[in-house]
Write a protein that holds these residues in place. Structure first.
Motif, PDB file in Angstrom:
ATOM      1  N   SER A  90       0.844  -1.196   0.000  1.00 10.91           N
ATOM      2  CA  SER A  90       0.000   0.000   0.000  1.00 10.91           C
ATOM      3  C   SER A  90       0.879   1.247   0.000  1.00 10.91           C
ATOM      4  N   ASP A 136      -5.674   8.681  -7.650  1.00  7.78           N
ATOM      5  CA  ASP A 136      -5.884   7.272  -7.315  1.00  7.78           C
ATOM      6  C   ASP A 136      -7.205   7.159  -6.559  1.00  7.78           C
ATOM      7  N   ALA A 161     -14.621   1.026  -2.748  1.00 10.61           N
ATOM      8  CA  ALA A 161     -14.191  -0.125  -1.956  1.00 10.61           C
ATOM      9  C   ALA A 161     -14.159  -1.359  -2.850  1.00 10.61           C
ATOM     10  N   TYR A 189      -8.515   4.933  -5.028  1.00 16.33           N
ATOM     11  CA  TYR A 189      -8.473   4.081  -3.836  1.00 16.33           C
ATOM     12  C   TYR A 189      -7.570   4.657  -2.748  1.00 16.33           C
ATOM     13  N   LEU A 232      -4.478   2.869  -0.931  1.00 19.27           N
ATOM     14  CA  LEU A 232      -4.635   1.727  -0.028  1.00 19.27           C
ATOM     15  C   LEU A 232      -4.543   0.379  -0.735  1.00 19.27           C
ATOM     16  N   LEU A 233      -4.804   0.389  -2.021  1.00 21.07           N
ATOM     17  CA  LEU A 233      -4.924  -0.894  -2.723  1.00 21.07           C
ATOM     18  C   LEU A 233      -3.604  -1.680  -2.707  1.00 21.07           C
ATOM     19  N   CYS A 234      -3.704  -2.932  -2.262  1.00 14.17           N
ATOM     20  CA  CYS A 234      -2.520  -3.788  -2.173  1.00 14.17           C
ATOM     21  C   CYS A 234      -2.473  -4.821  -3.287  1.00 14.17           C
ATOM     22  N   ARG A 257      -5.691  10.459  -2.709  1.00 14.90           N
ATOM     23  CA  ARG A 257      -6.529  10.240  -3.894  1.00 14.90           C
ATOM     24  C   ARG A 257      -6.405  11.416  -4.866  1.00 14.90           C
ATOM     25  N   ILE A 313      -6.426   9.812   3.221  1.00 16.30           N
ATOM     26  CA  ILE A 313      -6.841   9.013   2.063  1.00 16.30           C
ATOM     27  C   ILE A 313      -7.328   9.926   0.938  1.00 16.30           C
ATOM     28  N   ASP A 329      -8.272  -7.621   6.144  1.00 20.44           N
ATOM     29  CA  ASP A 329      -8.454  -7.033   4.817  1.00 20.44           C
ATOM     30  C   ASP A 329      -7.096  -6.830   4.147  1.00 20.44           C
ATOM     31  N   ALA A 358      -7.418  -3.575   0.775  1.00 21.57           N
ATOM     32  CA  ALA A 358      -7.218  -2.143   1.033  1.00 21.57           C
ATOM     33  C   ALA A 358      -7.154  -1.952   2.553  1.00 21.57           C
TER      34      ALA A 358
END
Lengths: 235, 420
Positions: free
Chosen positions: B26, B70, B102, B72, B75-77, B65, B61, B285, B288
């Protein structure tokens, strides 16, 4: 073709609703029904240009789950992804947000409430959807609003427990003729299931005023097409 | 699970798995930790985590963004186009701003199976699925996951008649979800039609109420319908916490999240049971992950054993930190205003907004939903007097129709704090 009643009833996947004889009626469907409708919906989404890696935004109500979920599953079959917004005025800006964030290949299910909601928030629907390659509307008000805004929307219609969608040729709404038999009674399309369904329907009035076109569509897809009654609605 | 085993499980999940995973993948987590000069391999105990792990929040966040285009928020892994992982991208309710996308990688039932079982639904039952927004298969797969069958209804006043009809005909045992606005719609429908909700809803063994805390009057109304209400609240966007049959706080699942409650203006933990800001870290999780996420939610929390026998902690939601206003040095939270506003017959629905152009105000201004009955000025005075008596601050009251507030949605709640 398997006929309903020839094997044990599958588990109920969920209870949606249909209007039968003018009144809202609980409509149970099975997992097999949903999967089979999803298979039919693949052609619908593909006709909107949805393919691998694309997004499609499905605008619907939870009470429309038996119509919307097959579209969601069909997106997966095409290796596309979907997102969802409520088909309400209150949630209209979510549709706008998803369009802006996800740049979907298609939006399906825009209705009068969403158009009204966008207007309430000072948005012009024509601007919101201008960058979306394919928009399918769920009713005449939304269709007219987008046409008046200079766009070329398709029509998506719930037809009894299934749904129909216009292709790019806009020569009527395609419906899967292998799974469903359609006819017209009193100017309204009636639908009968050919494929097995948990809840069978025989000449169910589908709430779609119009006629059936059986001649081949210029797009090449086989099967019947539903032609809206009012020629003024056609482009 | 005994407390010691639960603690060990959390440590194993967080330090052995989630933390290095999130840091490696992330961008927001990595940037945040790098800026703090900390790496996950330096953190092996909860004491070290509490002392050194940096925070993120919604603003971080949103900032990421915007700065990186971005959606997301960094956060997106897992790459979105990884084959076979994601089926959908949903979005948060957006009550406090734009929704947050999400990505959905779920398969099958969610953790809510525990809640749906607890409220009393069993295999073969029907279950009312009335979630406030239509967001994919998570809930209906969960309902089927306990062997029940979902009935799809809209969380909307216009669908109350069908709710009543389907409840009578199919006799569902569970209901997800009820909310303040929906209670109001059912009351209105009952007044118009002569409906007896207690008769119509007699089959339900439990109903989950989500969105925002209910006022006392709304609780009494639902009690009068014979419904057992299970309050649900968010756990800092990493999950949900729901009451058990003991109805003494909302259980969060500590095998899925590590929860802290901190001084809202600092970083120290508050004592068990004291008000503070909920800070959440996911343990499951990996799409994200939120790590030390300052939720802005004010809660009380305890890890004391519950009468139900669970060892998992409980929270009581109090409001949002960003909703607080200070008038002449007196702190006021929206939750304090329910009771006085509900006490006036023509504003009993408890629909109101605090006008909050800034945290510190010279005067408390309220926009209050009103039935339209009675003289406007007199009703406004009644509300002002009730609020002044309850919170010690005399407000300026603007009366509006219920609909004017309900239309601001989302349908399960209204924005309780607005700038104008």
């Amino acid at each position: 073709m398997t006929l309903f009643g020839s094997e044990p009833a599958p588990a109920v996947w969920g209870v949606g609703r249909l209007v039968v004889d003018g009144s809202v009626t609980p409509w149970p469907v099975s997992q097999r029904d949903i999967d089979d409708e999803a298979e039919a919906a693949v052609a619908h989404l593909a006709s909107l240009g949805v393919g691998s890696g694309d997004f499609v935004v499905i605008v619907a109500l939870l009470s429309e789950a038996i119509h919307a979920v097959p579209l969601e599953k069909a997106a997966g079959v095409l290796d596309a992804k979907y997102s969802a917004a409520d088909a309400t005025a209150m949630d209209a800006t979510r549709t706008e947000y998803l369009v802006n964030q996800l740049r979907p290949r298609a939006v399906v299910g825009v209705n009068a409430a969403v158009i009204a909601g966008l207007h309430e928030h000072g948005r012009e629907p024509g601007d919101v959807f201008a960058g979306v390659p394919a928009v399918a509307t769920a009713d005449e008000v939304a269709w007219r609003a987008l046409v008046d805004a200079g766009l070329a929307p398709r029509r998506w219609a719930k037809v009894g427990p299934t749904s129909a969608l216009e292709c790019a040729r806009r020569s009527g709404l395609h419906l899967d003729g292998e799974r469903w038999e359609v006819d017209v009674a009193d100017g309204e399309v009636v639908v009968t299931n050919r494929a097995a369904r948990l809840t069978p329907c025989v000449r169910l009035h589908a709430g779609f005023a119009g006629s059936i076109a059986d001649e081949p569509c210029p797009c090449g897809r086989p099967g019947p097409r539903l032609v809206p009654a009012d020629p003024a609605r056609r482009q | 699970m005994p407390r010691a085993e639960l603690d060990a499980l959390q440590a194993e999940k967080l330090f052995g798995d989630l933390l290095p995973w999130a840091y490696d993948r992330s961008r927001l987590i990595r940037d945040t930790w790098d800026a703090a000069g900390v790496t996950p391999d330096e953190i092996t105990t909860f004491a070290e985590f509490r002392a050194r792990a940096p925070f993120i929040d919604k603003n971080a966040i949103r900032r990421f963004r915007k700065e990186h285009s971005d959606p997301y928020g960094g956060l997106l892994c897992v790459e979105l186009d990884t084959p076979g992982v994601f089926s959908a991208v949903f979005s948060t309710s957006g009550t406090t701003g734009e929704p947050t996308p999400a990505p959905y990688a779920g398969r099958g039932p969610s953790m809510l199976t525990r809640e749906f079982w607890e409220i009393g639904s069993r295999p073969g039952d029907y279950f009312t699925h009335m979630l406030f927004t239509f967001r994919g298969p998570g809930i209906h797969d969960t309902i089927r996951g306990i062997g029940a069958t979902p009935i799809f209804l809209d969380h909307h006043p216009g669908d109350v008649a069908q709710l009543v009809r389907f409840s009578r005909e199919l006799r569902p045992t569970g209901w997800y979800t009820l909310s303040g606005p929906l209670i109001l719609a059912i009351e209105s429908h009952a007044a118009e039609t002569g409906l007896d909700p207690a008769e119509a809803f007699a089959s339900y063994r439990g109903v989950v109420c989500a969105g925002e805390p209910l006022g006392r009057r709304a609780r009494q109304v639902v009690d009068g319908w014979g419904l057992e209400l299970f309050v649900q609240t968010a756990v800092g966007d990493v999950g949900a916490a729901t009451e058990c049959r003991g109805h003494d706080g909302c259980h969060f699942w500590e095998d899925t999240a590590f929860v802290e409650v901190l001084d809202p203006d600092g970083t120290d933990a508050v004592p068990d049971g004291e008000p503070g800001e909920l800070v959440s870290t996911t343990l499951i999780d990996k799409v994200a992950p939120l790590v030390r996420y300052r939720s802005d939610d004010l809660v009380r929390m305890t890890r004391a054993p519950c009468a139900c026998g669970r060892t998992h902690g409980r929270v009581w939601p109090l409001g949002r930190k960003g909703d607080e206003v200070v008038v002449d040095g007196r702190s006021v939270l929206p939750a304090e205003l329910f009771a006085p506003i509900e006490s006036v017959p023509t504003t009993k629905a408890g629909l109101f907004q605090v006008i909050r152009p800034a945290r510190n105000l010279d005067r408390l201004r309220l926009r209050v939903g009103w039935t339209g009955e009675g003289a406007r000025a007199a009703v406004a005075d009644q509300v002002a007097d009730a609020v002044a008596a309850a919170v010690g601050v005399a407000p300026e009251v603007e009366l509006v129709t219920y609909d004017a507030l309900l239309r601001q949605g989302p349908p399960h709640k209204i924005p309780r704090v607005v700038k104008e």
